[in-house]
Design an enzyme around this catalytic site. Structure first.
Site, PDB file in Angstrom:
ATOM      1  N   LYS A   1       0.819  -1.215   0.000  1.00 32.44           N
ATOM      2  CA  LYS A   1       0.000   0.000   0.000  1.00 32.44           C
ATOM      3  C   LYS A   1       0.857   1.271   0.000  1.00 32.44           C
ATOM      4  O   LYS A   1       0.327   2.377  -0.025  1.00 32.44           O
ATOM      5  CB  LYS A   1      -0.944   0.004   1.205  1.00 32.44           C
ATOM      6  CG  LYS A   1      -1.975  -1.118   1.188  1.00 32.44           C
ATOM      7  CD  LYS A   1      -2.954  -0.969   2.317  1.00 32.44           C
ATOM      8  CE  LYS A   1      -3.995  -2.058   2.425  1.00 32.44           C
ATOM      9  NZ  LYS A   1      -4.258  -2.860   1.279  1.00 32.44           N
TER      10      LYS A   1
ATOM     11  N   GLU B   1       0.354  -7.811 -19.722  1.00 28.69           N
ATOM     12  CA  GLU B   1       1.729  -8.225 -20.009  1.00 28.69           C
ATOM     13  C   GLU B   1       1.819  -9.742 -20.153  1.00 28.69           C
ATOM     14  O   GLU B   1       2.492 -10.254 -21.060  1.00 28.69           O
ATOM     15  CB  GLU B   1       2.663  -7.754 -18.888  1.00 28.69           C
ATOM     16  CG  GLU B   1       4.116  -8.159 -19.128  1.00 28.69           C
ATOM     17  CD  GLU B   1       5.065  -7.701 -18.028  1.00 28.69           C
ATOM     18  OE1 GLU B   1       6.257  -8.024 -18.117  1.00 28.69           O
ATOM     19  OE2 GLU B   1       4.606  -7.016 -17.083  1.00 28.69           O
TER      20      GLU B   1
ATOM     21  N   GLN C   1       7.662 -41.271 -40.433  1.00 32.08           N
ATOM     22  CA  GLN C   1       6.577 -41.270 -39.448  1.00 32.08           C
ATOM     23  C   GLN C   1       6.990 -40.647 -38.113  1.00 32.08           C
ATOM     24  O   GLN C   1       6.224 -39.874 -37.519  1.00 32.08           O
ATOM     25  CB  GLN C   1       6.077 -42.690 -39.218  1.00 32.08           C
ATOM     26  CG  GLN C   1       4.833 -42.743 -38.322  1.00 32.08           C
ATOM     27  CD  GLN C   1       4.377 -44.162 -38.072  1.00 32.08           C
ATOM     28  OE1 GLN C   1       4.981 -44.880 -37.274  1.00 32.08           O
ATOM     29  NE2 GLN C   1       3.325 -44.586 -38.759  1.00 32.08           N
TER      30      GLN C   1
ATOM     31  N   GLN D   1      15.844 -29.457 -33.803  1.00 30.80           N
ATOM     32  CA  GLN D   1      16.233 -30.853 -34.021  1.00 30.80           C
ATOM     33  C   GLN D   1      15.821 -31.324 -35.417  1.00 30.80           C
ATOM     34  O   GLN D   1      16.566 -32.065 -36.070  1.00 30.80           O
ATOM     35  CB  GLN D   1      15.596 -31.737 -32.951  1.00 30.80           C
ATOM     36  CG  GLN D   1      16.020 -33.194 -32.990  1.00 30.80           C
ATOM     37  CD  GLN D   1      17.437 -33.408 -32.484  1.00 30.80           C
ATOM     38  OE1 GLN D   1      17.987 -32.545 -31.794  1.00 30.80           O
ATOM     39  NE2 GLN D   1      18.031 -34.542 -32.828  1.00 30.80           N
TER      40      GLN D   1
ATOM     41  N   LEU E   1      15.868 -29.707 -38.065  1.00 30.72           N
ATOM     42  CA  LEU E   1      16.830 -29.196 -39.037  1.00 30.72           C
ATOM     43  C   LEU E   1      18.200 -29.859 -38.925  1.00 30.72           C
ATOM     44  O   LEU E   1      19.092 -29.601 -39.738  1.00 30.72           O
ATOM     45  CB  LEU E   1      17.002 -27.675 -38.875  1.00 30.72           C
ATOM     46  CG  LEU E   1      16.072 -26.792 -39.731  1.00 30.72           C
ATOM     47  CD1 LEU E   1      14.622 -26.975 -39.320  1.00 30.72           C
ATOM     48  CD2 LEU E   1      16.468 -25.325 -39.608  1.00 30.72           C
ATOM     49  N   GLY E   2      18.376 -30.698 -37.922  1.00 32.31           N
ATOM     50  CA  GLY E   2      19.659 -31.368 -37.749  1.00 32.31           C
ATOM     51  C   GLY E   2      20.780 -30.381 -37.528  1.00 32.31           C
ATOM     52  O   GLY E   2      20.622 -29.390 -36.805  1.00 32.31           O
TER      53      GLY E   2
END
Length: 390
Positions: A181, A243, A280, A337, A339-340
């Site tokens: 306060k 925010e 897969q 990952q 994208l190796g």
């Protein structure tokens, strides 16, 4: 939900914003990432286009648009692969300017809000302290009344736009014995005597300037206090909902960007004679990640809808940030990952995305703090009310 929330005008705005970012911002991103300084001209271009005034009434130079325009603004900023640039823009428009819009008086708005809408003044928000973190009520910065001025002493940290900005919306204790306060909000010019800034070296968000600020007997006119003495804590808590929602929207948008990039890459990258998106194990993992992103995105749109109606969505916005930022970190980690070895290269977007995304579960209240807030709401049945009683 998408059709319920976004009109044809929203879609036109999104396309216009995409075009603006592609032409005016993207060519400079690498330079700003390297220098850690965003040049002033782009702020004024954003102002000229009205992007800083989406939520500001027309009386003060804004457009007075609904909250979904803000969501589009936030989403598209995440898709140019510079979390730092995006943070600088939304910290100005939705941290500093949110308080000016809601809590400043007419004179303060004319002096600070109007030039902020125009991109001629850059703002930041000062709440976190080196020893306090998310403990807002425990802040140590003080503002002592002396005649028609306050004398401010203390420090703030992790302040986006704190080095190159023009003013800070600063929280300080006007009554150190009164707990939450005793907190008040002030507008402090960053070129004031006694203000010093130390630029912090960050893991990510490299285009933005993040500061630790020190205030040594800084003299601030009493006219620069926002609202009554002791009302600052309520103002801060109310603004936290927006925010946190913005942090949640940031998260689902950068996750969506990461997935779009990864899918394109996987459709073109071949291994053992076929595109890797036909394996897969990778397909199923990507589908799981995509599903998590969609769930967060449409939840965030629902929270936006409620906030746009004037609801006090502290619980919902806290969930938004908690879950969306965790999801985004997982999505970006796995897309790297996919994208190796190329994912680990700075010439591809995932390395920067990984660094930038990691701030999500930390900034604006750590995930641990958010869980405790939700524990109080869900388990202890604590009710949070806005300062106006809604």
């Amino acid at each position: 939900m998408h059709g319920m929330c976004f009109t044809e005008e929203h879609h036109l705005f999104r396309e216009s914003l995409k075009d603006f970012l592609r032409k005016e911002v993207v060519p400079h991103i690498e330079k700003w990432e390297q220098s850690g300084k965003i040049e002033r001209f782009i702020w004024e271009k954003f102002g000229e286009m009205g992007y800083f005034g989406l939520a500001t009434p027309e009386e003060y130079g804004g457009l007075g648009l609904d909250l979904f325009y803000t969501i589009i603004f936030i989403e598209e900023l995440q898709k140019i692969n510079s979390g730092g640039f995006a943070a600088a823009m939304w910290a100005h428009a939705y941290l500093a300017m949110t308080h000016l819009n809601k809590n400043a008086n007419h004179d303060q708005k004319n002096q600070y809000l109007v030039p902020s809408v125009a991109g001629k003044k850059i703002g930041c928000l000062g709440i976190s302290e080196p020893f306090g973190g998310s403990d807002v009520a425990g802040m140590r910065t003080t503002a002592t009344k002396e005649g028609d001025h306050y004398i401010i002493n203390g420090s703030k940290t992790f302040i986006t736009n704190g080095v190159y900005g023009d003013y800070i919306v600063l929280a300080a204790k006007t009554d150190p014995k009164a707990g939450n306060k005793g907190i008040s909000l002030f507008i402090v010019n960053l070129d004031s005597e006694g203000v010093s800034a130390n630029k912090l070296n960050k893991l990510g968000w490299r285009a933005s300037d993040t500061a630790e600020l020190a205030f040594d007997n800084v003299k601030v006119p009493a006219d620069n206090r926002m609202g009554e003495e002791g009302k600052g804590f309520g103002f801060i808590m109310e603004a936290f909902a927006l925010e946190r929602l913005i942090m949640g929207v940031n998260a689902h948008a950068r996750a969506e960007y990461a997935l779009e990039y990864a899918m394109k890459y996987m459709s073109e990258r071949e291994a053992f004679g076929r595109p890797i998106d036909q394996f897969q194990a990778l397909r199923h993992k990507l589908v799981d990640l995509y599903s998590d992103m969609e769930l967060c995105k449409y939840y965030n749109y629902g929270v936006t809808f409620k906030m746009n109606q004037g609801d006090y969505v502290v619980k919902e916005a806290t969930i938004s940030k908690l879950k969306s930022t965790k999801m985004a970190d997982e999505v970006v980690y796995n897309c790297l990952q996919f994208l190796g070895g190329y994912g680990y290269m700075e010439d591809y977007p995932m390395a920067r995305l990984l660094r930038d995304s990691r701030l999500g579960p930390i900034g604006g209240g750590t995930s641990e703090i958010l869980r405790e807030i939700l524990g109080k709401i869900v388990i202890d049945k604590k009710e949070y009310r806005s300062p106006n009683g809604k």
